[in-house]
Enzyme design. Structure first.
Site, mmCIF file in Angstrom:
data_model
loop_
_atom_site.group_PDB
_atom_site.id
_atom_site.type_symbol
_atom_site.label_atom_id
_atom_site.label_comp_id
_atom_site.label_asym_id
_atom_site.label_seq_id
_atom_site.Cartn_x
_atom_site.Cartn_y
_atom_site.Cartn_z
ATOM 1 N N LYS A 116 0.969 -1.024 -0.015
ATOM 2 C CA LYS A 116 -0.122 0.032 0.050
ATOM 3 C C LYS A 116 0.952 1.312 -0.038
ATOM 4 O O LYS A 116 0.373 2.247 -0.634
ATOM 5 C CB LYS A 116 -0.794 0.026 1.270
ATOM 6 C CG LYS A 116 -1.984 -1.030 0.991
ATOM 7 C CD LYS A 116 -2.885 -0.906 2.435
ATOM 8 C CE LYS A 116 -3.736 -2.252 2.618
ATOM 9 N NZ LYS A 116 -4.838 -2.584 1.628
ATOM 10 N N GLU A 200 -2.653 6.974 8.079
ATOM 11 C CA GLU A 200 -3.525 7.833 6.890
ATOM 12 C C GLU A 200 -4.445 8.646 7.912
ATOM 13 O O GLU A 200 -5.050 8.110 8.952
ATOM 14 C CB GLU A 200 -4.246 6.913 6.219
ATOM 15 C CG GLU A 200 -3.514 6.391 4.802
ATOM 16 C CD GLU A 200 -4.469 5.508 4.129
ATOM 17 O OE1 GLU A 200 -5.681 5.281 4.379
ATOM 18 O OE2 GLU A 200 -4.169 5.066 3.033
ATOM 19 N N HIS A 235 -14.369 -3.692 8.295
ATOM 20 C CA HIS A 235 -13.753 -3.524 6.810
ATOM 21 C C HIS A 235 -14.131 -4.616 5.720
ATOM 22 O O HIS A 235 -13.037 -4.547 4.685
ATOM 23 C CB HIS A 235 -12.220 -3.450 7.223
ATOM 24 C CG HIS A 235 -12.079 -2.466 8.114
ATOM 25 N ND1 HIS A 235 -12.434 -0.790 8.020
ATOM 26 C CD2 HIS A 235 -11.335 -2.380 9.076
ATOM 27 C CE1 HIS A 235 -11.988 -0.386 8.850
ATOM 28 N NE2 HIS A 235 -11.404 -1.074 9.941
ATOM 29 N N GLU A 275 -9.752 1.184 -5.947
ATOM 30 C CA GLU A 275 -10.672 1.550 -4.437
ATOM 31 C C GLU A 275 -10.251 2.945 -4.187
ATOM 32 O O GLU A 275 -9.183 3.330 -3.828
ATOM 33 C CB GLU A 275 -10.290 0.583 -3.424
ATOM 34 C CG GLU A 275 -10.857 -0.708 -3.724
ATOM 35 C CD GLU A 275 -10.800 -1.753 -2.518
ATOM 36 O OE1 GLU A 275 -11.388 -2.689 -2.590
ATOM 37 O OE2 GLU A 275 -10.227 -1.527 -1.522
ATOM 38 N N GLU A 293 -6.336 1.790 -2.672
ATOM 39 C CA GLU A 293 -5.644 0.526 -3.080
ATOM 40 C C GLU A 293 -6.017 0.204 -4.300
ATOM 41 O O GLU A 293 -7.208 0.571 -4.790
ATOM 42 C CB GLU A 293 -5.437 -0.331 -1.906
ATOM 43 C CG GLU A 293 -6.821 -1.288 -1.678
ATOM 44 C CD GLU A 293 -6.572 -2.570 -1.221
ATOM 45 O OE1 GLU A 293 -5.628 -3.054 -1.274
ATOM 46 O OE2 GLU A 293 -7.742 -3.100 -0.900
ATOM 47 N N ASN A 295 -6.978 -3.521 -6.533
ATOM 48 C CA ASN A 295 -6.989 -4.966 -6.489
ATOM 49 C C ASN A 295 -6.973 -5.265 -8.110
ATOM 50 O O ASN A 295 -7.677 -5.200 -8.794
ATOM 51 C CB ASN A 295 -8.489 -5.324 -5.980
ATOM 52 C CG ASN A 295 -8.651 -5.138 -4.489
ATOM 53 O OD1 ASN A 295 -7.452 -5.184 -3.749
ATOM 54 N ND2 ASN A 295 -9.707 -4.371 -4.242
ATOM 55 N N ARG A 297 -7.388 -7.917 -10.229
ATOM 56 C CA ARG A 297 -7.792 -8.963 -10.470
ATOM 57 C C ARG A 297 -9.339 -8.715 -10.635
ATOM 58 O O ARG A 297 -9.901 -7.712 -10.379
ATOM 59 C CB ARG A 297 -8.003 -9.969 -9.219
ATOM 60 C CG ARG A 297 -8.078 -9.290 -8.111
ATOM 61 C CD ARG A 297 -8.378 -10.304 -6.858
ATOM 62 N NE ARG A 297 -8.389 -9.432 -5.531
ATOM 63 C CZ ARG A 297 -9.294 -8.930 -5.000
ATOM 64 N NH1 ARG A 297 -10.606 -8.948 -5.563
ATOM 65 N NH2 ARG A 297 -9.192 -8.363 -3.927
HETATM 66 P P1 ADP Z 1 -7.836 -4.169 2.310
HETATM 67 O O1 ADP Z 1 -6.524 -4.079 1.580
HETATM 68 O O2 ADP Z 1 -7.717 -4.705 3.802
HETATM 69 O O3 ADP Z 1 -8.750 -4.242 1.923
HETATM 70 P P2 ADP Z 1 -8.130 -1.145 2.513
HETATM 71 O O4 ADP Z 1 -7.163 -0.197 2.333
HETATM 72 O O5 ADP Z 1 -8.803 -1.312 0.982
HETATM 73 O O6 ADP Z 1 -7.713 -2.558 2.870
HETATM 74 O O7 ADP Z 1 -9.240 -0.454 3.409
HETATM 75 C C1 ADP Z 1 -10.379 -1.624 3.850
HETATM 76 C C2 ADP Z 1 -11.342 -0.484 4.088
HETATM 77 O O8 ADP Z 1 -11.257 0.186 5.310
HETATM 78 C C3 ADP Z 1 -12.161 0.366 3.013
HETATM 79 O O9 ADP Z 1 -13.198 -0.025 2.381
HETATM 80 C C4 ADP Z 1 -12.679 1.374 4.026
HETATM 81 O O10 ADP Z 1 -13.923 0.959 4.393
HETATM 82 C C5 ADP Z 1 -11.814 1.579 5.316
HETATM 83 N N1 ADP Z 1 -10.563 2.578 5.204
HETATM 84 C C6 ADP Z 1 -9.510 2.540 4.513
HETATM 85 N N2 ADP Z 1 -8.619 3.551 4.639
HETATM 86 C C7 ADP Z 1 -9.347 4.462 5.189
HETATM 87 C C8 ADP Z 1 -9.220 5.895 5.662
HETATM 88 N N3 ADP Z 1 -8.282 6.399 5.312
HETATM 89 N N4 ADP Z 1 -10.447 6.653 6.076
HETATM 90 C C9 ADP Z 1 -11.474 5.855 6.381
HETATM 91 N N5 ADP Z 1 -11.789 4.657 6.122
HETATM 92 C C10 ADP Z 1 -10.821 3.875 5.588
HETATM 93 MG MG MG Z 2 -9.697 -2.981 0.046
#
Ligand code: ADP
Ligand code: MG
Ligand code: ADP
Length: 662
Positions: A116, A200, A235, A275, A293, A295, A297
């Site tokens: 990430k 973040e 999440h 995303e 991030e 994905n 795929r």
């Molecule tokens: P993963 O690889 O586990 O999917 P993500 O970075 O996509 O990790 O984050 C998963 C979830 O966490 C997101 O779909 C969102 O709901 C929440 N999230 C991630 N980053 C943030 C952020 N900076 N602020 C608020 N919610 C977040």
């Molecule tokens: Mg994700």
């Protein structure tokens, strides 16, 4: 070019890929573990190859076995599905080294998005907005705390190698930072072998809005609009829809352009998802979304995009893998209506959504398209009679509804879930149905915190309606079917059951005994003694009559269990066996049993050890989560019955405590 493809996956996604490949005239090869020898994906494919025993490490994650399967069957391309090896660049390289086509992006693009922090740096350089925060190399705790202060609380700590919601910690106050950091690092190390984190800004009123992108090998990149996946629990996505409610056209264009830019920046090829996290506090805005991030795929929720675009994304993947150019340009892509998907899982909402297992004694969906677009679509990797085992994800099916409007799609999905019958395991059906009726969600007012805030209401269980035990009793007594066949036993059974004027049935529901007396009113018509609740059967199923109101419900007996399906809820009953009950009483309150099947990750107790009530004794890993088992009381460990690394079943004894002194 290839005319036979191997699908290096299982379950619904393998079946879904096979369906399109066959429709395009390709031959298909399934691979399977011992647990999946008769699975849907195996039966759908032209050929199948066993690749190992049930555990994924010994089957679906074995590159060598998969390549060997491709070799013996002469498959020329490999589709990875999602999960398993789909985002593993070494796998891609091995596939290509074997002279086969990988139906996904180049290894370099997967690597660019794999971590990430590096991905965010790359996106920043490409001019894609990223979530403000720290994503540098330094990992010193004091420095990270300082960065968090500079970013401003609340902040989110994320394991840079994280996925599936693991390795993330929300921190609201500076004094909690150090502990949260340790937690995220430990989870990152344990789950991904990498303790490095990024920090973040935690976006308030966050909405998860992602863009489907597609690229061919000739430099063409388009986006297929957005999906809103804000309904999440821990999440993890629960319900997804497309398009995003309240998405203005200019914001869609801005997000789409940013996603296309992101894909171009890494030389992407194939289907991918960017995303974004969006600030929903003042509606979706052009300056209110940030890259989270990518994905690299096909995504679980891709069917909602297929519904609104009228396209088959797997067909596009196959075309791109053949070297064709994208079938449509950006200008030719349009949105038609609205689509919503619900993920039906075997899990127990009453027990903190513990993953569940069991044989699917019943699995019935309303009439729907399978693995293909339709007003109602069901993608299921299992059929009635299959088992949900602890080895794999407990997803039973994805149910997808498409409508002219969001309202229509939501009600169609709600009705479909109410008409879905699952028996033999617990599911999240009632929870999904409650979500689809949630006032805020129905109004399009959603954010990622919605489920967490309203969890109690969403999992509340209204009391069991009085007619439900009557249906259960009818099924338990075998009176729910007209006498069948013409053998001597059938006739006898028919004579006895259909002729008797009163039948007594003892049932158990959630630990409580119920005694139901059914009185016969006529052939196939019964009522519960002392009540006005009548039940009969017609060709369409069971009919309940209460105070002049008639409606349908269903009940079925499997062994010593009965399930009743009534207005979208399932009620489980046991038909008590007096001998078994006496046996079980011997186990007493001194035993700690596994609440679910899984893997013993840690065993923290040994025989003779003194423990205190609440002390963690063992950590179980099941599906995607870890669960700590604690001592039920103060005492001394008598015996440890399961070792670290052991695979255990629901109800297996893990440890016993010495009996308490009187
Ligand atoms: P993963 O690889 O586990 O999917 P993500 O970075 O996509 O990790 O984050 C998963 C979830 O966490 C997101 O779909 C969102 O709901 C929440 N999230 C991630 N980053 C943030 C952020 N900076 N602020 C608020 N919610 C977040
Ligand atoms: Mg994700
Ligand atoms: P027990 O006394 O064995 O706990 P319950 O009726 O409370 O009996 O349910 C036991 C188990 O039955 C649950 O843990 C679950 O796995 C399964 N079960 C619960 N509801 C259903 C259902 N609707 N259909 C089939 N099985 C169910």
């Amino acid at each position: 070019m290839f005319d036979k493809i191997l699908i290096a996956n299982r379950g619904e996604i393998a079946a879904r890929v096979i369906t399109t490949a066959r429709a395009m005239g390709l031959r298909t090869v399934a691979v399977h573990s011992d647990a999946d020898a008769d699975a849907v994906h195996v039966r759908l494919a032209d050929e199948a190859v066993r690749i190992g025993p049930a555990p994924v490490g010994e089957s679906y994650l074995r590159t060598e076995a998969i390549l060997e399967a491709a070799r013996v069957t002469g498959a020329g391309a490999i589709h990875p599905g999602y999960g398993f090896l789909s985002e593993n660049p070494e796998f891609v390289e091995a596939v290509e080294a074997a002279g086969l086509v990988f139906m996904g992006p180049p290894a370099s693009a997967i690597r660019a998005m794999g971590l990430k922090d590096a991905a965010k740096k790359r996106m920043e350089e490409a001019g894609v907005p990223v979530v403000p925060g720290y994503h540098g190399e330094g990992q010193d705790a004091a420095m990270l705390a300082e960065e968090a202060g500079r970013i401003g609380y609340p902040v989110l700590i994320k394991a840079r190698a994280g996925g599936g919601g693991k390795g993330m910690r929300l921190v609201e106050r500076a004094e909690d930072f150090a502990d949260a950091l340790e937690g995220a690092q430990a989870e990152g190390r344990a789950s991904f072998g990498d303790a490095a984190v990024l920090v973040e800004k935690f976006i308030t009123s966050p909405r998860h809005v992602e863009i489907q992108v597609f690229a061919d090998a000739h430099g063409n990149v388009v986006h297929l609009f957005e999906r809103d996946c804000s309904l999440q629990r821990r999440h993890q996505k629960v319900i997804e829809e497309a398009p995003a409610p309240g998405m203005p056209e200019h914001v869609r264009a801005a997000m789409g352009a940013a996603a296309v830019e992101a894909a171009r920046a890494i030389g992407y090829v194939g289907a991918g998802t960017i995303e974004f996290i969006a600030d929903g506090s003042k509606g979706l805005r052009e300056d209110g979304f940030w890259f989270m991030e990518m994905n690299t795929r096909l995504q679980v929720e891709h069917p909602v995009t297929e519904a609104i675009t009228g396209l088959d994304l797997v067909e596009w993947q196959i075309r791109v893998a053949r070297g064709e150019t994208l079938p449509l340009s950006q200008d030719e892509l349009t949105i038609n209506g609205h689509a919503v998907e619900a993920r039906l899982y075997a899990e127990d909402a009453d027990r903190g959504f513990l993953p569940a297992t069991g044989r699917l004694e019943r699995l019935r969906f309303p009439e729907a398209a399978r693995f293909a677009r339709g007003a109602l679509r069901v993608d299921a990797g299992v059929v009635e009679g299959d088992a949900i085992t602890p080895h794999y994800d407990p997803m039973i099916a994805k149910v997808i509804a498409h409508g002219a409007t969001r309202e229509e799609a939501l009600s169609r999905l709600h009705a479909a879930l109410e008409a879905t019958q699952v028996g033999g395991t617990v599911t999240n059906l009632a929870f999904l149905a409650a979500l689809l009726r949630h006032e805020g969600f129905v109004a399009g007012d959603l954010d990622t915190g919605l489920i967490g805030r309203d969890l109690d209401a969403l999992t509340a269980k209204p009391p069991m309606p009085d007619h439900v035990p009557v249906l259960a009793a009818l099924a338990a007594a075998g009176l729910d079917h007209p006498p069948a066949g013409d053998g001597p036993w059938d006739a006898l059974r028919g004579f006895r059951n259909w002729g008797a004027s009163e039948v007594h049935v003892v049932l158990e529901h959630e630990g409580e005994a119920l005694d139901v007396a059914l009185r016969r009113d006529g052939p196939g018509h019964w009522h519960r003694a002392g009540t006005g609740i009548g039940v009969s059967r017609d060709t369409g199923g069971l009919v309940v009559t209460v105070a002049g109101r008639r409606f349908r419900a269903e009940a079925a007996r499997h062994g010593n269990r009965v399930t009743v399906w009534d207005a979208g809820r399932a009620f489980g009953f046991a038909i008590p066996d007096p001998l078994a009950a006496a046996d079980a009483a011997g186990a007493g309150g001194d035993a700690i049993a596994a609440p679910m099947p899984g893997l013993v990750k840690r065993m923290r107790a040994e025989a003779g050890q003194k423990v205190e009530k609440g002390q963690p004794l063992a950590i179980l890993e099941a599906m995607k989560m870890e669960h700590t088992l604690t001592a039920p009381r103060d005492g001394v460990v008598a015996e440890v019955l399961a070792q670290e690394g052991a695979q255990i079943s629901d109800g297996d004894l893990l440890l016993t405590l010495e009996p308490e002194d009187e």
